[in-house]
Design a protein around this motif. Structure first.
Motif, PDB file in Angstrom:
ATOM      1  N   ILE A  63       0.853  -1.190   0.000  1.00  0.00           N
ATOM      2  CA  ILE A  63       0.000   0.000   0.000  1.00  0.00           C
ATOM      3  C   ILE A  63       0.890   1.241   0.000  1.00  0.00           C
ATOM      4  CG2 ILE A  63      -1.788   1.285   1.237  1.00  0.00           C
ATOM      5  CD1 ILE A  63      -2.706  -1.410   2.405  1.00  0.00           C
ATOM      6  N   THR A  64       0.685   2.114  -0.980  1.00  0.00           N
ATOM      7  CA  THR A  64       1.506   3.313  -1.139  1.00  0.00           C
ATOM      8  C   THR A  64       0.733   4.559  -0.732  1.00  0.00           C
ATOM      9  OG1 THR A  64       0.753   3.628  -3.412  1.00  0.00           O
ATOM     10  CG2 THR A  64       2.714   2.241  -3.076  1.00  0.00           C
ATOM     11  N   ASP A  65       1.449   5.662  -0.604  1.00  0.00           N
ATOM     12  CA  ASP A  65       0.803   6.952  -0.320  1.00  0.00           C
ATOM     13  C   ASP A  65      -0.211   7.292  -1.407  1.00  0.00           C
ATOM     14  OD1 ASP A  65       2.309   7.416   1.992  1.00  0.00           O
ATOM     15  OD2 ASP A  65       3.938   8.349   0.875  1.00  0.00           O
ATOM     16  N   GLU A  66       0.152   7.017  -2.654  1.00  0.00           N
ATOM     17  CA  GLU A  66      -0.735   7.340  -3.778  1.00  0.00           C
ATOM     18  C   GLU A  66      -2.032   6.523  -3.718  1.00  0.00           C
ATOM     19  OE1 GLU A  66       3.254   8.568  -4.409  1.00  0.00           O
ATOM     20  OE2 GLU A  66       2.503   6.530  -4.065  1.00  0.00           O
ATOM     21  N   LYS A  67      -1.927   5.283  -3.283  1.00  0.00           N
ATOM     22  CA  LYS A  67      -3.096   4.395  -3.244  1.00  0.00           C
ATOM     23  C   LYS A  67      -4.140   4.872  -2.243  1.00  0.00           C
ATOM     24  CE  LYS A  67      -4.380  -0.493  -2.987  1.00  0.00           C
ATOM     25  NZ  LYS A  67      -3.881  -1.888  -2.870  1.00  0.00           N
ATOM     26  N   VAL A  68      -3.709   5.515  -1.159  1.00  0.00           N
ATOM     27  CA  VAL A  68      -4.653   5.921  -0.110  1.00  0.00           C
ATOM     28  C   VAL A  68      -4.882   7.433  -0.077  1.00  0.00           C
ATOM     29  CG1 VAL A  68      -4.163   3.929   1.338  1.00  0.00           C
ATOM     30  CG2 VAL A  68      -2.794   6.009   1.620  1.00  0.00           C
ATOM     31  N   ALA A  69      -4.307   8.146  -1.030  1.00  0.00           N
ATOM     32  CA  ALA A  69      -4.385   9.617  -1.007  1.00  0.00           C
ATOM     33  C   ALA A  69      -5.820  10.126  -0.988  1.00  0.00           C
ATOM     34  CB  ALA A  69      -3.631  10.195  -2.202  1.00  0.00           C
ATOM     35  N   ASN A  70      -6.725   9.449  -1.696  1.00  0.00           N
ATOM     36  CA  ASN A  70      -8.116   9.898  -1.772  1.00  0.00           C
ATOM     37  C   ASN A  70      -9.064   9.062  -0.919  1.00  0.00           C
ATOM     38  OD1 ASN A  70      -7.545  11.982  -3.698  1.00  0.00           O
ATOM     39  ND2 ASN A  70      -7.404  10.406  -5.281  1.00  0.00           N
ATOM     40  N   GLU A  71      -8.495   8.239  -0.033  1.00  0.00           N
ATOM     41  CA  GLU A  71      -9.321   7.426   0.868  1.00  0.00           C
ATOM     42  C   GLU A  71      -9.659   8.222   2.130  1.00  0.00           C
ATOM     43  OE1 GLU A  71     -10.563   4.599   0.047  1.00  0.00           O
ATOM     44  OE2 GLU A  71      -9.391   4.306  -1.804  1.00  0.00           O
ATOM     45  N   PRO A  72     -10.710   7.842   2.857  1.00  0.00           N
ATOM     46  CA  PRO A  72     -11.065   8.567   4.088  1.00  0.00           C
ATOM     47  C   PRO A  72     -10.005   8.393   5.172  1.00  0.00           C
ATOM     48  CG  PRO A  72     -12.383   6.576   3.844  1.00  0.00           C
ATOM     49  CD  PRO A  72     -11.644   6.736   2.558  1.00  0.00           C
ATOM     50  N   VAL A  73      -9.877   9.398   6.017  1.00  0.00           N
ATOM     51  CA  VAL A  73      -9.010   9.267   7.186  1.00  0.00           C
ATOM     52  C   VAL A  73      -9.750   8.428   8.220  1.00  0.00           C
ATOM     53  CG1 VAL A  73      -7.876  11.462   6.718  1.00  0.00           C
ATOM     54  CG2 VAL A  73      -9.849  11.397   8.254  1.00  0.00           C
ATOM     55  N   PHE A  74      -9.029   7.918   9.208  1.00  0.00           N
ATOM     56  CA  PHE A  74      -9.664   6.997  10.145  1.00  0.00           C
ATOM     57  C   PHE A  74     -10.801   7.648  10.925  1.00  0.00           C
ATOM     58  CE2 PHE A  74     -10.291   4.543  13.992  1.00  0.00           C
ATOM     59  CZ  PHE A  74     -10.349   3.257  13.478  1.00  0.00           C
ATOM     60  N   LYS A  75     -10.672   8.923  11.223  1.00  0.00           N
ATOM     61  CA  LYS A  75     -11.730   9.577  11.998  1.00  0.00           C
ATOM     62  C   LYS A  75     -13.068   9.515  11.267  1.00  0.00           C
ATOM     63  CE  LYS A  75     -12.576  13.583  14.917  1.00  0.00           C
ATOM     64  NZ  LYS A  75     -12.005  14.819  15.494  1.00  0.00           N
ATOM     65  N   GLU A  76     -13.037   9.527   9.937  1.00  0.00           N
ATOM     66  CA  GLU A  76     -14.269   9.422   9.154  1.00  0.00           C
ATOM     67  C   GLU A  76     -14.849   8.009   9.202  1.00  0.00           C
ATOM     68  OE1 GLU A  76     -14.115  11.625   5.241  1.00  0.00           O
ATOM     69  OE2 GLU A  76     -11.989  11.648   5.766  1.00  0.00           O
ATOM     70  N   LEU A  77     -14.008   7.027   9.449  1.00  0.00           N
ATOM     71  CA  LEU A  77     -14.451   5.631   9.468  1.00  0.00           C
ATOM     72  C   LEU A  77     -14.709   5.110  10.876  1.00  0.00           C
ATOM     73  CD1 LEU A  77     -11.846   4.201   6.930  1.00  0.00           C
ATOM     74  CD2 LEU A  77     -14.269   4.681   6.470  1.00  0.00           C
ATOM     75  N   ALA A  78     -14.272   5.857  11.888  1.00  0.00           N
ATOM     76  CA  ALA A  78     -14.261   5.348  13.257  1.00  0.00           C
ATOM     77  C   ALA A  78     -15.638   4.864  13.719  1.00  0.00           C
ATOM     78  CB  ALA A  78     -13.727   6.412  14.211  1.00  0.00           C
TER      79      ALA A  78
END
Length: 257
Positions: A63-78
């Motif tokens: 998993i790279t920085d680019e792969k998760v760049a547009n994914e939610p941060v954990f606080k949004e998923l908590a």
């Protein structure tokens, strides 16, 4: 052998930026929820950790920085993660020492008040190590006669862990098909906090396990050296350790009222 459950149990696995529970972040989380009636529910999320993913971590899970760049941060998923696990016991592979402590840190950081008071945990790795001394891929091959494709993919590791636990119950007649019994079997030490900075002695009293007060009763240290509490709260200790310590201090204050 299918699990005998009185309540749901959530098998889960984390892929992360590293192995420091207090500092590192989740980049992928997968949860497989198994219900007493045999039904299953699964969910996998990629997570933007908000910090760079080191190359050595990417080399492990891909998993790279680019792969998760547009994914939610954990606080949004908590809230979604917590709602899935809130009524469940927990299970994983090396989960007692890593996955549960790090998940707790992320939830507390997201202002979700998570603890283990009304649940138990089963660490499938501990059963494996006590019985066979192997790795997850070897465990899957040994118990299930299968190759673990996509190892270090959270979803693949999560499902493999679930299958391994069922196969362990088939193989070892002395393992009781009961989540609380399995939890007791997989406990390594009697820690009060996940990180093991506070533990219980033989008299069921909280003691410090580190530093100049190693082995000393927490309540006595906080009473004789109140500044020690402030030092821990301001130092780089896990949030859950600070939460536990605050609870002990408040309990002591309430007994004096």
């Amino acid at each position: 052998m299918e699990l005998k459950l009185n309540r749901p149990i959530c098998f889960f696995d984390l892929e992360t930026t590293g192995i420091d529970v207090a500092r590192d972040r989740i980049v992928e989380i997968s949860i497989l929820k198994v219900f007493p009636n045999g039904n299953k529910e699964s969910k996998t999320w990629l997570v933007n950790p908000t910090i760079p993913i080191p190359p050595h971590s990417t080399a492990v899970h891909g998993i790279t920085d680019e792969k998760v760049a547009n994914e939610p941060v954990f606080k949004e998923l908590a809230s979604h993660v917590y709602n899935m696990i809130k009524d469940s016991d927990l299970a994983g592979f090396n989960s007692d020492r890593f996955d549960i402590p790090l998940l707790a840190e992320e939830l507390l950081r997201a202002e979700v008040d998570f603890d283990m008071k009304n649940r138990v945990a089963v660490d499938v790795q501990t059963i494996f190590h006590k019985k066979e001394e192997r790795t997850l891929s070897a465990a899957y091959r040994f118990y299930c006669n299968e190759s673990l494709d996509n190892a270090h993919s959270a979803e693949a590791d999560t499902n493999a862990t679930y299958e391994i636990l069922k196969a362990q119950l088939d193989r070892y007649e002395d393992l009781e098909n009961d989540i609380k019994s399995l939890s007791e079997f997989t406990k390594r030490k009697r820690s009060v906090d996940f990180a093991g900075f506070i533990a219980l002695n033989e008299e069921e009293q909280e003691i410090f396990t580190f530093g100049k007060h190693k082995g000393a009763l927490v309540e006595e240290v906080l009473e004789k050296e109140p500044g020690y509490f402030g030092w821990i709260q301001n130092a780089d200790f896990p949030l859950y350790t600070k939460k536990v310590l605050t609870g002990i201090k408040l309990r002591k204050l309430n007994t004096k009222l």
